[in-house]
Design a protein around this motif. Structure first.
Motif, short mmCIF file in Angstrom:
data_model
loop_
_atom_site.label_atom_id
_atom_site.label_comp_id
_atom_site.label_asym_id
_atom_site.label_seq_id
_atom_site.Cartn_x
_atom_site.Cartn_y
_atom_site.Cartn_z
N SER A 8 0.92 19.40 51.58
CA SER A 8 1.43 18.10 51.16
C SER A 8 1.45 17.12 52.34
O SER A 8 1.02 15.96 52.21
CB SER A 8 2.84 18.32 50.58
OG SER A 8 3.41 17.10 50.32
N ILE A 9 1.87 17.60 53.50
CA ILE A 9 1.92 16.72 54.69
C ILE A 9 0.51 16.29 55.09
O ILE A 9 0.24 15.11 55.34
CB ILE A 9 2.66 17.43 55.85
CG1 ILE A 9 4.12 17.63 55.47
CG2 ILE A 9 2.54 16.64 57.15
CD1 ILE A 9 4.89 18.56 56.38
N GLN A 18 -0.89 13.75 52.63
CA GLN A 18 -0.34 12.39 52.78
C GLN A 18 -1.03 11.68 53.94
O GLN A 18 -1.32 10.50 53.88
CB GLN A 18 1.19 12.40 52.99
CG GLN A 18 2.00 12.89 51.79
CD GLN A 18 1.58 12.27 50.46
OE1 GLN A 18 1.49 11.06 50.34
NE2 GLN A 18 1.32 13.11 49.45
N ARG A 19 -1.32 12.45 55.01
CA ARG A 19 -2.07 11.87 56.14
C ARG A 19 -3.46 11.45 55.68
O ARG A 19 -3.95 10.39 56.02
CB ARG A 19 -2.23 12.92 57.26
CG ARG A 19 -1.09 13.00 58.25
CD ARG A 19 -1.55 13.68 59.55
NE ARG A 19 -2.16 15.00 59.32
CZ ARG A 19 -1.50 16.16 59.37
NH1 ARG A 19 -0.21 16.19 59.65
NH2 ARG A 19 -2.12 17.32 59.15
N LEU A 78 -4.32 10.54 52.69
CA LEU A 78 -4.24 9.33 51.84
C LEU A 78 -4.07 8.08 52.71
O LEU A 78 -4.61 7.02 52.39
CB LEU A 78 -3.11 9.47 50.82
CG LEU A 78 -3.35 10.56 49.75
CD1 LEU A 78 -2.17 10.64 48.78
CD2 LEU A 78 -4.65 10.31 48.97
N THR A 79 -3.33 8.21 53.81
CA THR A 79 -3.19 7.07 54.72
C THR A 79 -4.55 6.73 55.34
O THR A 79 -4.93 5.55 55.44
CB THR A 79 -2.17 7.40 55.84
OG1 THR A 79 -0.97 7.82 55.20
CG2 THR A 79 -1.91 6.22 56.75
N SER A 106 -5.33 17.91 43.83
CA SER A 106 -4.59 17.16 44.85
C SER A 106 -4.42 15.69 44.44
O SER A 106 -3.35 15.11 44.64
CB SER A 106 -5.32 17.24 46.20
OG SER A 106 -6.69 16.89 46.02
N ASN A 153 -1.06 13.32 42.67
CA ASN A 153 -0.64 12.11 43.41
C ASN A 153 -1.07 10.85 42.67
O ASN A 153 -1.65 9.93 43.27
CB ASN A 153 -1.23 12.13 44.83
CG ASN A 153 -0.45 13.05 45.76
OD1 ASN A 153 0.62 12.69 46.23
ND2 ASN A 153 -0.96 14.25 45.97
N TRP A 184 -0.60 7.42 44.05
CA TRP A 184 -1.51 6.86 45.06
C TRP A 184 -2.68 6.13 44.39
O TRP A 184 -3.13 5.09 44.87
CB TRP A 184 -2.03 7.97 46.00
CG TRP A 184 -3.03 7.37 46.95
CD1 TRP A 184 -2.77 6.68 48.09
CD2 TRP A 184 -4.46 7.34 46.79
NE1 TRP A 184 -3.94 6.22 48.66
CE2 TRP A 184 -5.00 6.62 47.88
CE3 TRP A 184 -5.34 7.86 45.83
CZ2 TRP A 184 -6.37 6.39 48.04
CZ3 TRP A 184 -6.72 7.64 45.99
CH2 TRP A 184 -7.21 6.91 47.09
#
Ligand code: FHN
Length: 479
Positions: A196-197, A200-201, A203-204, A232, A236, A239
């Motif tokens: 998950s972490i 998120q990176r 997606l950024t 994934s 999300n 997003w």
């Protein structure tokens, strides 16, 4: 007795039609579930940008990346699958694959020539793979080292193309694969806190690349997302909605395909209430709606994309491994799409040297010549609403109906059935040849075409008027 039975059936029918209508009306307020990340809008977008997207009707796809270099062949072995997936078929480790960057030096690449070719082909927009699944970027992105900037060629391919296409009045659309095999934070699914972490990176990173594209090339008209089918992304959905809204703020009027979006429940393209997400449906890949049964597609905007071989998007050295569509077949798919209110995008996979293969040049030439003579039945045209006939397809622009004839009957007689109270007043080939128009029944005509018809698919333009007309002249047989 018989009459009573008939009245009963009619009453039941009327009641069920009313019930269905009532249910359809009630749906939005009472039966829909509440979604945070569902469709932003009901029905088609009606602004000028969307109208331009729709009226363009014919586009070209460009799949160009590192995969063009091996062209479907790895260590002496030829793979029949799609060339842009070779890394996956041949199980090439990421580092090894990305070393192909050292060979990226397309000496014959000339953006102006590409633009001229597209212009001659009659396409109104070009979709370019800014980044395919392999992760190699056709622009000098500052968020990864896997870009054109770090190759022997070193130039901003995307920037040159945007300028060249725009200079000849062709809209540019950006294909963008969210799935990125080159990035360590990409995940197919989220199964742990670490996943998950990392994701998120990722997606950024993706947000940064999208912002970069939107601001470096502000004339972009559309973002076409791909590689968005994995768990994934479905987990999300927030997003996907965020990315669409972010791009729409950065580029006023930009259009976005339906593939990007996933709703609160991971439902894609159409949300859990059945409403299209994004601006147009983009699931028609190497297939088209059924021209008789699938008329619901006329309710939303849609775009199909098509390869010339069975399934090769990137350059593959050996096209003899696949069935290759003839130029007339490709043309029939363009017309089919427009006849059902959609756009068609034909794919090209340029060679590693930056030139196009001869078959693609030939096809592009054929389509261009045909469009020059007959383009008025394609651009800005739509679904005509008349019952489909075996000889080909109808398209429509206001009060002009076009018949695009692909299957000429031996009789050289074409049947045309109009809708209620619509009469045909004139029928002539776009090339000026005359036809004989005969009304044969209520809302039914016969058109005889010239003794020496054109040798390629041709177009008959019909003028129509709407009035009670012949409705009372004909009686159905009592049977
Ligand atoms: O996997 C890709 C494929 O390589 C190609 O880019 C097509 C184009 O629509 N999209 C994906 C599959 O849906």
């Amino acid at each position: 007795m018989k009459k009573q039975y008939l009245i009963h059936i009619l009453a039941v029918l009327l009641l069920s039609v009313q019930t269905i209508q009532a249910q359809e009306k009630r749906l939005p307020s009472e039966l829909e579930i509440n979604l945070k990340y569902g469709a932003d809008r009901l029905g088609k977008r009606r602004d000028v940008f969307m109208q331009k997207f729709r009226e363009n009707r014919l586009g070209a796809f460009i799949h160009w990346g590192l995969y063009a270099i091996p062209g479907g062949e790895w260590k002496g072995k030829t793979y029949r699958g799609a060339a842009e997936w070779l890394k996956s078929w041949a199980k090439v480790p990421t580092n090894e694959w990305l070393q192909l960057m050292n060979q990226w030096n397309p000496e014959k690449f000339n953006a102006k020539k590409w633009a001229q070719m597209a212009k001659n082909a009659g396409v109104k927009y070009v979709k370019i793979t800014t980044k395919h699944h392999e992760g190699f970027c056709l622009w000098p992105s500052k968020y990864t080292k896997y870009t054109v900037a770090n190759t022997p060629h070193g130039k901003d391919i995307l920037g040159e193309l945007v300028k060249a296409y725009n200079d000849v009045d062709i809209d540019v659309h950006f294909y963008f694969s969210v799935l990125d095999w080159s990035h360590p934070d990409w995940r197919y699914d989220i199964k742990s806190k670490e996943d998950s972490i990392a994701f998120q990176r990722f997606l950024t990173f993706t947000d940064n690349q999208l912002k970069e594209l939107a601001t470096r090339y502000p004339t972009v008209k559309d973002f076409w997302f791909d590689g968005t089918w994995d768990a994934s992304i479905k987990k999300n959905g927030w997003w996907t909605a965020h990315a669409e809204h972010m791009l729409k703020e950065l580029v006023p009027g930009v259009t976005i395909n339906s593939r990007l979006r996933a709703d609160d429940y991971g439902k894609r393209h159409f949300d859990s209430n059945g409403h299209l997400m994004g601006d147009y449906e983009s699931a028609y890949e190497r297939r088209l709606p059924n021209p008789i049964k699938d008329l619901q597609v006329t309710k939303w905007d849609w775009e199909a994309c098509m390869t010339i071989p069975e399934n090769q998007w990137g350059y593959h050295k050996d096209w003899s491994l696949s069935y290759i569509k003839s130029p007339v077949e490709v043309l029939s798919r363009i017309v089919h799409a427009v006849s059902m209110g959609g756009n068609m995008v034909i794919n090209f996979g340029p060679q590693p040297d930056g030139d196009f293969r001869p078959e693609e040049k030939e096809l592009s030439d054929f389509i261009g010549k045909w469009m020059k003579k007959n383009g008025e039945c394609i651009y800005a045209c739509d679904y005509a609403g008349w019952p489909k006939q075996d000889w080909g397809y109808y398209t429509r622009k206001e009060n002009d109906i076009y018949m695009i004839v692909f299957n000429l009957p031996y009789s050289k007689q074409l049947t045309v059935k109009t809708t209620k109270n619509v009469q045909i007043t004139e029928a002539a080939l776009l090339n000026g040849q005359q036809t004989k128009l005969i009304e044969v029944a209520c809302n039914e005509y016969n058109i005889s075409i010239p003794k020496t018809p054109p040798t390629e698919p041709f177009v008959i333009k019909l003028k129509i008027k709407t009035s009670e007309g012949s409705a009372n002249k004909y009686k159905d047989a009592l049977t």
